[in-house]
Design a protein around this motif. Structure first.
Motif, PDB file in Angstrom:
ATOM      1  N   TRP A  88      15.440  38.457  11.310  1.00 38.89           N
ATOM      2  CA  TRP A  88      15.420  39.635   9.178  1.00 38.89           C
ATOM      3  C   TRP A  88      13.566  39.144   8.742  1.00 38.89           C
ATOM      4  CZ3 TRP A  88      16.445  38.290   4.238  1.00 38.89           C
ATOM      5  CH2 TRP A  88      16.807  39.058   3.746  1.00 38.89           C
ATOM      6  N   LEU A 109      13.326  46.422   4.803  1.00 40.58           N
ATOM      7  CA  LEU A 109      14.508  45.767   4.552  1.00 40.58           C
ATOM      8  C   LEU A 109      15.811  46.533   5.047  1.00 40.58           C
ATOM      9  CD1 LEU A 109      16.036  42.627   3.530  1.00 40.58           C
ATOM     10  CD2 LEU A 109      17.065  44.671   0.840  1.00 40.58           C
ATOM     11  N   ASN A 110      15.698  47.669   5.070  1.00 40.23           N
ATOM     12  CA  ASN A 110      16.347  48.127   5.759  1.00 40.23           C
ATOM     13  C   ASN A 110      16.489  48.156   7.107  1.00 40.23           C
ATOM     14  OD1 ASN A 110      19.130  50.457   5.770  1.00 40.23           O
ATOM     15  ND2 ASN A 110      17.165  51.558   6.396  1.00 40.23           N
ATOM     16  N   THR A 113      17.606  44.482   7.806  1.00 41.29           N
ATOM     17  CA  THR A 113      19.063  44.500   8.869  1.00 41.29           C
ATOM     18  C   THR A 113      20.011  44.990   9.202  1.00 41.29           C
ATOM     19  OG1 THR A 113      19.418  43.873   6.038  1.00 41.29           O
ATOM     20  CG2 THR A 113      21.524  44.683   7.031  1.00 41.29           C
ATOM     21  N   THR A 114      19.416  46.372   9.303  1.00 38.94           N
ATOM     22  CA  THR A 114      20.018  46.840  11.239  1.00 38.94           C
ATOM     23  C   THR A 114      19.951  46.011  12.107  1.00 38.94           C
ATOM     24  OG1 THR A 114      19.414  49.286   9.608  1.00 38.94           O
ATOM     25  CG2 THR A 114      19.185  49.577  12.287  1.00 38.94           C
ATOM     26  N   GLN A 117      21.791  43.358  12.696  1.00 44.21           N
ATOM     27  CA  GLN A 117      23.733  44.042  12.790  1.00 44.21           C
ATOM     28  C   GLN A 117      23.633  44.146  14.315  1.00 44.21           C
ATOM     29  OE1 GLN A 117      23.743  47.099   9.476  1.00 44.21           O
ATOM     30  NE2 GLN A 117      25.771  46.333   9.928  1.00 44.21           N
ATOM     31  N   VAL A 130      25.483  39.094   7.185  1.00 42.05           N
ATOM     32  CA  VAL A 130      25.914  40.301   7.088  1.00 42.05           C
ATOM     33  C   VAL A 130      26.320  41.075   6.276  1.00 42.05           C
ATOM     34  CG1 VAL A 130      26.035  42.578   7.785  1.00 42.05           C
ATOM     35  CG2 VAL A 130      24.490  41.219   9.236  1.00 42.05           C
ATOM     36  N   MET A 133      23.640  40.777   3.531  1.00 38.22           N
ATOM     37  CA  MET A 133      21.739  41.687   4.339  1.00 38.22           C
ATOM     38  C   MET A 133      22.424  42.678   3.463  1.00 38.22           C
ATOM     39  SD  MET A 133      20.398  40.234   7.103  1.00 38.22           S
ATOM     40  CE  MET A 133      20.058  38.863   7.524  1.00 38.22           C
ATOM     41  N   VAL A 134      23.460  43.475   3.471  1.00 34.21           N
ATOM     42  CA  VAL A 134      23.958  45.030   4.121  1.00 34.21           C
ATOM     43  C   VAL A 134      24.209  45.332   1.855  1.00 34.21           C
ATOM     44  CG1 VAL A 134      25.523  46.515   4.348  1.00 34.21           C
ATOM     45  CG2 VAL A 134      24.705  45.664   5.925  1.00 34.21           C
ATOM     46  N   THR A 137      20.862  45.348   0.640  1.00 33.53           N
ATOM     47  CA  THR A 137      20.123  46.117   0.900  1.00 33.53           C
ATOM     48  C   THR A 137      20.062  47.321   0.430  1.00 33.53           C
ATOM     49  OG1 THR A 137      19.555  45.033   3.447  1.00 33.53           O
ATOM     50  CG2 THR A 137      19.037  47.517   3.517  1.00 33.53           C
ATOM     51  N   ALA A 161      24.190  40.771  -3.095  1.00 35.18           N
ATOM     52  CA  ALA A 161      24.069  39.348  -2.087  1.00 35.18           C
ATOM     53  C   ALA A 161      24.602  38.275  -2.755  1.00 35.18           C
ATOM     54  CB  ALA A 161      22.473  39.025  -1.833  1.00 35.18           C
ATOM     55  N   ILE A 196      21.192  33.862   2.466  1.00 37.74           N
ATOM     56  CA  ILE A 196      20.755  35.686   1.732  1.00 37.74           C
ATOM     57  C   ILE A 196      20.739  35.181   0.342  1.00 37.74           C
ATOM     58  CG2 ILE A 196      21.112  37.702   2.504  1.00 37.74           C
ATOM     59  CD1 ILE A 196      20.332  36.414   4.747  1.00 37.74           C
TER      60      ILE A 196
END
Length: 210
Positions: A88, A109-110, A113-114, A117, A130, A133-134, A137, A161, A196
């Protein structure tokens, strides 16, 4: 575009995250004892102590370099969380330039995080990091799309978050060690998601330049 992060501000952000990990060591350890093997607090603290030391011994010249030092530190500690946090921070560390904008950070950041995942095969609702994170993001991406200031973007990410981490309390884990304990994990906040949320809370908007 307005600058979001300078190298000095980003270093301060990691320092505050490390301080928070020290302060919350016992609570994170207790959470992980309920849903995992109890080593998450130690791994997080060890990784951040190492990151701070690396930043002091080999000071980076860009915000991305700061996150790259954190990535290297977590990749060295192993365990379950080490590779995920290392990945990450490594992807965030790919953010270009000396002065990072909201748009730059949202994009990095995107990507980060992807990648997590994909590696962990985790989605929102699986009771993992996650889940924090998601939402963070998405909040950052939305802030960038609306031309929000850095302070507004960071506030939105921190709030998202925190809400995401808190939502894990009611979840039945589908990934990670918590999935092995079934219903015993329900009612317990996921320690990874909590970390996170701590990271984004540590921004404190003092990382903002201009």
């Amino acid at each position: 575009m307005m600058t979001m992060l300078s190298v000095e501000g980003t270093r301060s952000w990691i320092d505050r995250f490390a301080d928070a990990a020290e302060d919350q060591f016992d609570s994170l350890t207790d959470l992980d004892r309920l849903v995992g093997d109890g080593d998450f607090g130690m791994n997080l603290r060890t990784g951040l102590r190492s990151a701070v030391q690396r930043l002091r011994s080999d000071p980076p010249t860009t915000p991305g370099g700061v996150f790259a030092r954190a990535s290297d530190a977590f990749l060295d500690i192993g365990g379950t969380s080490g590779p995920l946090l290392g990945l990450w921070f490594g992807r965030i560390g790919a953010v270009p330039g000396i002065d990072v904008t909201v748009q730059d950070f949202a994009s990095a950041l995107n990507t980060a995080t992807t990648a997590v995942q994909r590696l962990g095969n985790a989605q929102v609702g699986h009771k993992t990091m996650v889940d924090a994170m998601v939402p963070a993001t998405r909040a950052m991406i939305d802030a960038a799309a609306h031309g929000s200031s850095a302070s507004v973007a960071l506030d939105a990410a921190a709030t998202a978050a925190k809400v995401g981490a808190e939502s894990t309390r009611d979840m039945l884990a589908r990934r990670g060690r918590a999935s092995y304990v079934g219903e015993h994990a329900r009612g317990v906040e996921d320690p990874g998601a909590s970390a996170i949320a701590m990271f984004f809370a540590a921004a404190n908007n003092t990382s903002v330049v201009a």
